[in-house]
Design an enzyme around this catalytic site. Structure first.
Site, mmCIF file in Angstrom:
data_model
loop_
_atom_site.group_PDB
_atom_site.id
_atom_site.type_symbol
_atom_site.label_atom_id
_atom_site.label_comp_id
_atom_site.label_asym_id
_atom_site.label_seq_id
_atom_site.Cartn_x
_atom_site.Cartn_y
_atom_site.Cartn_z
ATOM 1 N N HIS A 93 -3.511 -3.774 -5.618
ATOM 2 C CA HIS A 93 -3.758 -3.280 -4.263
ATOM 3 C C HIS A 93 -5.218 -3.481 -3.874
ATOM 4 O O HIS A 93 -6.107 -2.780 -4.344
ATOM 5 C CB HIS A 93 -3.377 -1.790 -4.186
ATOM 6 C CG HIS A 93 -3.420 -1.228 -2.813
ATOM 7 N ND1 HIS A 93 -3.707 0.092 -2.553
ATOM 8 C CD2 HIS A 93 -3.226 -1.807 -1.599
ATOM 9 C CE1 HIS A 93 -3.674 0.299 -1.240
ATOM 10 N NE2 HIS A 93 -3.392 -0.834 -0.648
ATOM 11 N N ASN A 131 -5.184 6.217 -0.781
ATOM 12 C CA ASN A 131 -4.434 6.688 0.390
ATOM 13 C C ASN A 131 -3.904 8.109 0.222
ATOM 14 O O ASN A 131 -3.460 8.724 1.173
ATOM 15 C CB ASN A 131 -3.302 5.723 0.746
ATOM 16 C CG ASN A 131 -3.857 4.528 1.508
ATOM 17 O OD1 ASN A 131 -4.910 4.609 2.125
ATOM 18 N ND2 ASN A 131 -3.154 3.410 1.440
ATOM 19 N N GLU A 140 -6.734 -1.391 -6.887
ATOM 20 C CA GLU A 140 -5.922 -0.417 -7.616
ATOM 21 C C GLU A 140 -4.845 -1.211 -8.365
ATOM 22 O O GLU A 140 -4.048 -1.915 -7.741
ATOM 23 C CB GLU A 140 -5.263 0.575 -6.654
ATOM 24 C CG GLU A 140 -6.240 1.540 -5.996
ATOM 25 C CD GLU A 140 -5.567 2.510 -5.015
ATOM 26 O OE1 GLU A 140 -6.087 3.605 -4.813
ATOM 27 O OE2 GLU A 140 -4.517 2.150 -4.436
ATOM 28 N N SER A 173 0.823 -1.214 0.000
ATOM 29 C CA SER A 173 0.000 0.000 0.000
ATOM 30 C C SER A 173 0.850 1.255 0.000
ATOM 31 O O SER A 173 0.324 2.346 -0.159
ATOM 32 C CB SER A 173 -0.976 0.012 1.187
ATOM 33 O OG SER A 173 -0.421 -0.578 2.305
HETATM 34 P P1 NAI Z 1 -0.155 -9.418 8.167
HETATM 35 O O1 NAI Z 1 0.869 -9.105 9.157
HETATM 36 O O2 NAI Z 1 -1.551 -9.708 8.611
HETATM 37 O O3 NAI Z 1 0.321 -10.660 7.268
HETATM 38 C C1 NAI Z 1 1.586 -10.755 6.691
HETATM 39 C C2 NAI Z 1 1.949 -12.205 6.576
HETATM 40 O O4 NAI Z 1 3.118 -12.319 5.769
HETATM 41 C C3 NAI Z 1 2.283 -12.871 7.916
HETATM 42 O O5 NAI Z 1 1.519 -14.056 8.055
HETATM 43 C C4 NAI Z 1 3.779 -13.158 7.814
HETATM 44 O O6 NAI Z 1 4.139 -14.362 8.480
HETATM 45 C C5 NAI Z 1 3.976 -13.286 6.326
HETATM 46 N N1 NAI Z 1 5.332 -12.993 5.883
HETATM 47 C C6 NAI Z 1 6.154 -12.003 6.299
HETATM 48 N N2 NAI Z 1 7.310 -12.042 5.618
HETATM 49 C C7 NAI Z 1 7.225 -13.074 4.753
HETATM 50 C C8 NAI Z 1 8.087 -13.610 3.769
HETATM 51 N N3 NAI Z 1 9.294 -13.094 3.559
HETATM 52 N N4 NAI Z 1 7.664 -14.664 3.044
HETATM 53 C C9 NAI Z 1 6.440 -15.177 3.260
HETATM 54 N N5 NAI Z 1 5.584 -14.743 4.183
HETATM 55 C C10 NAI Z 1 5.964 -13.684 4.917
HETATM 56 O O7 NAI Z 1 -0.135 -8.197 7.130
HETATM 57 P P2 NAI Z 1 -1.297 -7.650 6.174
HETATM 58 O O8 NAI Z 1 -2.069 -6.610 6.885
HETATM 59 O O9 NAI Z 1 -2.003 -8.789 5.559
HETATM 60 O O10 NAI Z 1 -0.435 -6.879 5.062
HETATM 61 C C11 NAI Z 1 0.281 -7.532 4.071
HETATM 62 C C12 NAI Z 1 0.614 -6.573 2.934
HETATM 63 O O11 NAI Z 1 -0.588 -6.015 2.417
HETATM 64 C C13 NAI Z 1 1.497 -5.394 3.318
HETATM 65 O O12 NAI Z 1 2.319 -5.099 2.220
HETATM 66 C C14 NAI Z 1 0.492 -4.290 3.564
HETATM 67 O O13 NAI Z 1 1.040 -3.006 3.392
HETATM 68 C C15 NAI Z 1 -0.526 -4.581 2.478
HETATM 69 N N6 NAI Z 1 -1.888 -4.087 2.713
HETATM 70 C C16 NAI Z 1 -2.474 -4.162 3.949
HETATM 71 C C17 NAI Z 1 -3.767 -3.705 4.139
HETATM 72 C C18 NAI Z 1 -4.430 -3.786 5.477
HETATM 73 O O14 NAI Z 1 -5.446 -3.086 5.689
HETATM 74 N N7 NAI Z 1 -3.943 -4.588 6.406
HETATM 75 C C19 NAI Z 1 -4.552 -3.134 3.018
HETATM 76 C C20 NAI Z 1 -3.870 -3.201 1.747
HETATM 77 C C21 NAI Z 1 -2.585 -3.618 1.623
#
Ligand code: NAI
Length: 501
Positions: free
Chosen positions: A142, A192, A154, A121
């Protein structure tokens, strides 16, 4: 490029990854789900199953459908197993180096034609692609939280993204029932970026004592038609997260004052008052805490008649409302004012009511706020000039109450609440278009599909009148003397050309 036979890989099985896996599996794809943390991919899939079982319990989905959908999600334990994927969507930790490393490995594992998508994001898609062998195959995809519910995707093109790849992701997202939009890789992308003033203007009005937080929230909801006001929404998002997004967009645009973060939000972060998740933010969520109520005027007498002087433009529906309430509506020539008793009412133009009163010679001037739909609105904000007499204010309150509106008297802040918020959202939307981030239609789709706005800010501003919106911004700029309110060149051009949008 893709069909339902295409295998979709999802990396990261957290909040977003699990939701994205669900969306792809629902559309009929086989989904490979990988997470670096042991057991997280299974947990992600089980979480999807649990969420869908609730829908079964409510009769919204068949149990067999859920079994089939969940059966299409396969947790995998090594990246090597992504070899068969036609598209891999990454939703891992928000770190450039980690994302580059994962995509670098995928380039070795997957075929040359595999499309790599990032759900980032805030990180530049161009920067993520810079270390790849085939940056043309990398695109931003996105999603918004919760991914199975929010319609927007997006589709972000970095400098090296192949337009055909972006088009294929756009088409795939649409086939998944999403509303995709194209955007260029720029800080905040569309949502955003354009959403920043929704929070910031509310915070500023509160900081200046224009109204209390519960009143601002209520006006934004009940007059503006938004689902939540800025205080309740940021309490839900989390102030740590929301403040970080604002700060990163502010820094990325080289401290453009349009994106200036808020000191009142910083103080919440400093205190650890992150919102609902910590039990306290702008509001107190501890057990037994009382929810503050918006400030609402006491009942006042209904006036017998009201005079509409000239055309009220977007506020014209008020005439029918007052008439239906049994208030006689008299029509005369004029430049768009309402007279009731001693009071003169005008739709806010971004000036202080106090300044407009002394300039216009209408001592009892009371400005009223914009509503998304004056007929449906259940509340209206009024900003009396400092010189207005109490009797004039009471007459105005009685008029709007007769039309079924709760009335909130706010302090004399330029642009009031809904008008100021809309003017700034639309201005930011125009500026994104002006800077070639996306087109105007995409701005409106994005704000409705990504953050549930009741109407796209550009089409809403067009209905209000772009000349009026420009005037509000100019008056805000004159009132504050801040570069923050400078009108977008595209808005100036549209108004000069007499165009709607
Ligand atoms: P989260 O923390 O809930 O999940 C991330 C997951 O990725 C975790 O289960 C972690 O173990 C895993 N992970 C971390 N490094 C890794 C790697 N090198 N290889 C494989 N798995 C790995 O995070 P969330 O909220 O789901 O966010 C994920 C992405 O999505 C980020 O880039 C965030 O900026 C983006 N995003 C988040 C939104 C939100 O509202 N939470 C909305 C839109 C985008």
């Amino acid at each position: 490029m893709f069909d339902t036979q295409s295998v979709i890989g999802v990396i990261g099985a957290g909040t977003m990854g699990a939701g994205i896996a669900q969306v792809a599996a629902k559309a009929g794809h086989q989904v490979l789900l990988f997470d670096a943390a042991e057991g997280a991919a299974e947990r992600g899939r089980d979480g999807v199953a649990k969420g869908l079982q609730k829908l079964v319990a409510r009769g919204k989905m068949q149990a067999e459908e859920v079994d089939a959908l969940v059966g299409r999600i396969t947790p995998i334990t090594s990246l090597q197993e992504m070899a068969s994927a036609a598209l891999v969507i990454e939703a891992i930790v928000e770190r450039l180096d980690v994302k580059q490393s994962v995509f670098g490995q995928l380039e070795e594992i997957c075929s040359d034609s595999t499309v790599l998508a990032t759900n980032t994001s805030s990180i530049s898609v161009t920067a993520i692609g810079s270390t790849l062998k085939r940056p043309q195959n990398l695109v931003g995809m996105h999603f918004f939280n919760p991914a199975p519910i929010m319609k927007l995707v997006e589709v972000i093109s970095g400098l090296d993204t192949d337009p055909n790849v972006a088009d294929a992701i756009y088409a795939l997202s649409a086939s998944w029932g999403k509303k995709p939009v194209h955007a260029k890789s720029t800080p905040g992308f569309i949502v955003n970026r354009v959403a920043r003033p929704f929070y910031a203007e509310g915070f500023r009005i509160s900081q200046e004592g224009g109204a209390d937080n519960a009143t601002i929230d209520a006006v934004i909801r009940e007059a503006g038609g938004f689902r939540m006001g800025p205080f309740e929404l940021t309490d839900l998002i989390g102030h740590d997260v929301n403040y970080a997004v604002t700060s990163s967009v502010f820094a990325a645009y080289y401290n453009d004052q349009r994106f200036l973060p808020s000191l009142i939000q910083l103080e919440l972060v400093n205190a650890g008052h992150f919102g609902r998740k910590s039990g306290k933010g702008f509001y107190d969520y501890s057990e037994g805490a009382e929810k503050p109520q918006p400030q609402t005027a006491e009942p006042a007498d209904k006036p017998a008649s009201v005079t509409f002087e000239g055309d009220l433009g977007v506020a014209e529906p008020l005439a029918a409302l007052f008439e239906d309430a049994g208030v006689e509506v008299i029509r005369t020539e004029g430049d768009g004012r309402i007279r009731v008793g001693d009071a003169t009412l005008m739709l806010t133009n971004g000036q202080f009511s106090t300044a407009r009163a002394s300039e216009s010679g209408h001592r009892n001037l009371i400005q009223f706020d914009l509503a998304l739909d004056y007929t449906a609105a259940t509340r209206i904000a009024l900003a009396p000039a400092d010189q207005a007499e109490d009797s004039a204010i009471r007459q105005t309150i009685g008029l709007f109450q007769a039309a079924g509106k709760a009335v909130s008297i706010i302090d004399d802040v330029p642009g009031m609440i809904v008008m100021r918020t809309l003017a700034m959202l639309a201005n930011e939307g125009f500026d994104a278009v002006n800077q070639q981030v996306c087109n105007a239609e995409a701005v409106d789709i994005a704000m409705q599909g990504g953050v549930n706005y009741p109407r796209g800010p550009i089409s809403w501003a067009s209905e209000v009148g772009l000349g009026r919106i420009l005037n509000v911004l100019r008056n805000l700029g004159a009132s504050y003397g801040e570069d923050r309110y400078r009108p977008s060149p595209l808005l100036l051009r549209k108004v000069a050309g007499g165009r709607k949008a």
